[in-house]
Design a protein around this motif. Structure first.
Motif, PDB file in Angstrom:
ATOM      1  N   PHE A  43       0.824  -1.407   0.066  1.00 51.67           N
ATOM      2  CA  PHE A  43       0.531  -0.051  -0.382  1.00 51.67           C
ATOM      3  C   PHE A  43       1.270   1.418  -0.036  1.00 51.67           C
ATOM      4  N   ALA A  44       1.789   1.201   1.019  1.00 56.71           N
ATOM      5  CA  ALA A  44       2.909   2.329   0.736  1.00 56.71           C
ATOM      6  C   ALA A  44       3.355   2.956  -0.208  1.00 56.71           C
ATOM      7  N   ASN A  45       3.806   1.701  -1.291  1.00 54.59           N
ATOM      8  CA  ASN A  45       4.362   2.204  -2.791  1.00 54.59           C
ATOM      9  C   ASN A  45       3.669   1.994  -3.693  1.00 54.59           C
ATOM     10  N   SER A  46       2.389   2.224  -3.864  1.00 50.34           N
ATOM     11  CA  SER A  46       1.485   1.859  -4.489  1.00 50.34           C
ATOM     12  C   SER A  46       1.007   2.861  -5.906  1.00 50.34           C
ATOM     13  N   THR A  47       0.705   3.046  -6.637  1.00 52.40           N
ATOM     14  CA  THR A  47      -0.575   3.935  -6.926  1.00 52.40           C
ATOM     15  C   THR A  47      -1.497   4.168  -6.971  1.00 52.40           C
ATOM     16  N   ASP A  48      -2.651   5.072  -7.253  1.00 48.30           N
ATOM     17  CA  ASP A  48      -3.878   5.065  -6.827  1.00 48.30           C
ATOM     18  C   ASP A  48      -4.548   4.191  -7.234  1.00 48.30           C
ATOM     19  N   ALA A  49      -4.561   3.578  -8.672  1.00 45.22           N
ATOM     20  CA  ALA A  49      -5.210   2.864  -9.045  1.00 45.22           C
ATOM     21  C   ALA A  49      -4.830   1.164  -8.157  1.00 45.22           C
ATOM     22  N   GLU A  50      -3.186   1.575  -8.010  1.00 45.77           N
ATOM     23  CA  GLU A  50      -3.399   0.177  -7.201  1.00 45.77           C
ATOM     24  C   GLU A  50      -3.970  -0.161  -6.474  1.00 45.77           C
ATOM     25  N   ARG A  51      -3.570   1.005  -5.739  1.00 47.01           N
ATOM     26  CA  ARG A  51      -4.119   0.795  -3.300  1.00 47.01           C
ATOM     27  C   ARG A  51      -5.991   0.606  -4.011  1.00 47.01           C
ATOM     28  N   ALA A  52      -6.592   0.740  -5.269  1.00 45.62           N
ATOM     29  CA  ALA A  52      -8.502   0.706  -5.168  1.00 45.62           C
ATOM     30  C   ALA A  52      -8.096  -0.489  -5.219  1.00 45.62           C
ATOM     31  N   GLN A  53      -7.467  -1.594  -6.234  1.00 40.37           N
ATOM     32  CA  GLN A  53      -7.339  -3.243  -5.514  1.00 40.37           C
ATOM     33  C   GLN A  53      -6.594  -3.564  -4.325  1.00 40.37           C
ATOM     34  N   LEU A  54      -5.630  -3.090  -4.212  1.00 32.57           N
ATOM     35  CA  LEU A  54      -5.586  -2.988  -2.933  1.00 32.57           C
ATOM     36  C   LEU A  54      -6.426  -3.246  -2.152  1.00 32.57           C
ATOM     37  N   ARG A  55      -7.302  -1.992  -1.980  1.00 38.00           N
ATOM     38  CA  ARG A  55      -8.585  -1.892  -0.888  1.00 38.00           C
ATOM     39  C   ARG A  55      -9.459  -3.405  -1.168  1.00 38.00           C
ATOM     40  N   GLU A  56      -9.502  -3.718  -2.257  1.00 37.55           N
ATOM     41  CA  GLU A  56     -10.389  -4.972  -2.981  1.00 37.55           C
ATOM     42  C   GLU A  56     -10.089  -6.352  -2.493  1.00 37.55           C
ATOM     43  N   PHE A  57      -8.417  -5.735  -3.182  1.00 36.57           N
ATOM     44  CA  PHE A  57      -8.237  -7.271  -2.006  1.00 36.57           C
ATOM     45  C   PHE A  57      -8.359  -7.928  -0.117  1.00 36.57           C
ATOM     46  N   GLN A  58      -8.120  -6.313   0.810  1.00 34.21           N
ATOM     47  CA  GLN A  58      -8.464  -5.827   1.350  1.00 34.21           C
ATOM     48  C   GLN A  58      -9.237  -6.327   2.134  1.00 34.21           C
TER      49      GLN A  58
END
Length: 64
Positions: A43-58
């Motif tokens: 999360f700390a080293n990701s783009t906004d688009a990656e963060r959106a996907q990371l939230r889905e993964f969470q």
């Protein structure tokens, strides 16, 4: 260029999901904890688009 931490998080979540569904062998608790750690690191080293996907993964991990 791909983000290796994002890739690791995606793979860790997929593995935890497989263990939880019974399609892969392993310790469910350990798989979930590894996925949570990978998500946190990514999360700390990701783009906004990656963060959106990371939230889905969470959300997926939270539902296991």
């Amino acid at each position: 260029m791909t983000n290796p931490l994002f890739q690791q998080a995606r793979e860790a979540v997929a593995y935890a999901d497989s263990v939880a569904s019974g399609s892969a062998q392993g310790d469910k608790y350990e798989a979930v904890m590894k996925a949570k750690n990978a998500l946190s690191s990514a999360f700390a080293n990701s783009t906004d688009a990656e963060r959106a996907q990371l939230r889905e993964f969470q959300q997926k991990i939270d539902s296991i």
